[in-house]
Scaffold this active site. Structure first.
Site: not given
Length: 253
Positions: A121-122, A125, A173
């Site tokens: 997930h990071e 980003h 997100e």
């Protein structure tokens, strides 16, 4: 006689002093990595957090992250995965490949695939250049739009502010969830772990930091469940051994 070479800080100054705010979204990968490195150093010097001092755990977390990198949407950045000594369940990233995960989150995960889902997930980003977009928005909000642009120190300070204080937008997100889910599967990890870890955090009641400033956690779970049902990679089922994970994070237990 050899020609003197400029220092890394000097190169950074030449690139970023007076950069126009509107150019932030279009800097090169090399410039982004340099900026991320400066922000990382400022974060470490600020006293806002301490890195966890255990080579075995740090190396393990980095190895999980590095497995994800070739399967990500920006595999050419020099990613660095760091462990923050903090009981809070949290993770965040800045630009240029710098990812941070707390000891509390590592302990909250049940297996390697759940940890990998957060790192993925990071990475998402970073793939979406979300921190750069936020920095641009903050700079504009602070009125830094003139011809002289923004100098290095102020740019780095804005980057630190974004990393530690500003939540990502709901759109960012969701995009990071999508990137992370796909990266997880391409790396061979069980994509169900992304759903199970999110469900676990939601069941805790009061949202941990990892979710508290994000879009509604239950909505994210439902979107991920739909993705799992519709687009999961059938052969991606690695990383579900709880005993193996426990052995790798033993110093934290």
């Amino acid at each position: 006689m050899a020609t003197p070479q400029p220092s890394h800080a000097g190169i950074f100054d030449l690139i970023f002093n007076g950069i126009r705010v509107y150019q932030l979204s279009n800097i090169s990968d090399r410039q982004e990595v340099q900026l991320g490195g400066q922000i990382n150093q400022q974060l470490l010097n600020s006293g806002e957090f301490r890195l966890y001092n255990n080579d075995a755990v740090t190396s393990y977390v980095n190895s999980v992250g590095q497995r994800l990198v070739p399967a990500s949407d920006r595999p050419n950045l020099p990613y660095r995965f760091q462990v923050v000594n903090d009981d809070a369940v949290n993770a965040f990233a800045t630009m240029g490949g710098y990812v941070y995960v707390t000891t509390g989150l590592i302990q909250a995960a049940s297996d390697e695939a759940e940890l990998a889902s957060v790192l993925g997930h990071e990475i998402g980003h970073i793939a979406g250049k979300h921190a750069l977009k936020q920095m641009r928005q903050v700079a504009i909000a602070q009125g830094i739009t003139g011809a002289l642009g923004v100098n290095r120190d102020r740019l780095v300070n804005i980057g630190v502010q974004v990393a530690l204080q500003l939540p990502a937008s709901r759109e960012d997100e969701y995009e990071a969830d999508q990137h992370g889910f796909e990266t997880l599967g391409r790396a061979g990890y069980a994509q169900s772990a992304m759903v199970s870890f999110m469900q676990k955090l939601v069941r805790r009641g009061s949202p941990p930091e990892f979710l508290s400033t994000h879009p509604n956690a239950q909505n994210r779970v439902e979107r991920l469940q739909t993705m799992l049902n519709e687009s999961a990679i059938a052969e991606a089922d690695d990383g579900l051994s709880e005993s193996a994970y426990t052995a790798n994070i033993q110093p934290l237990l």
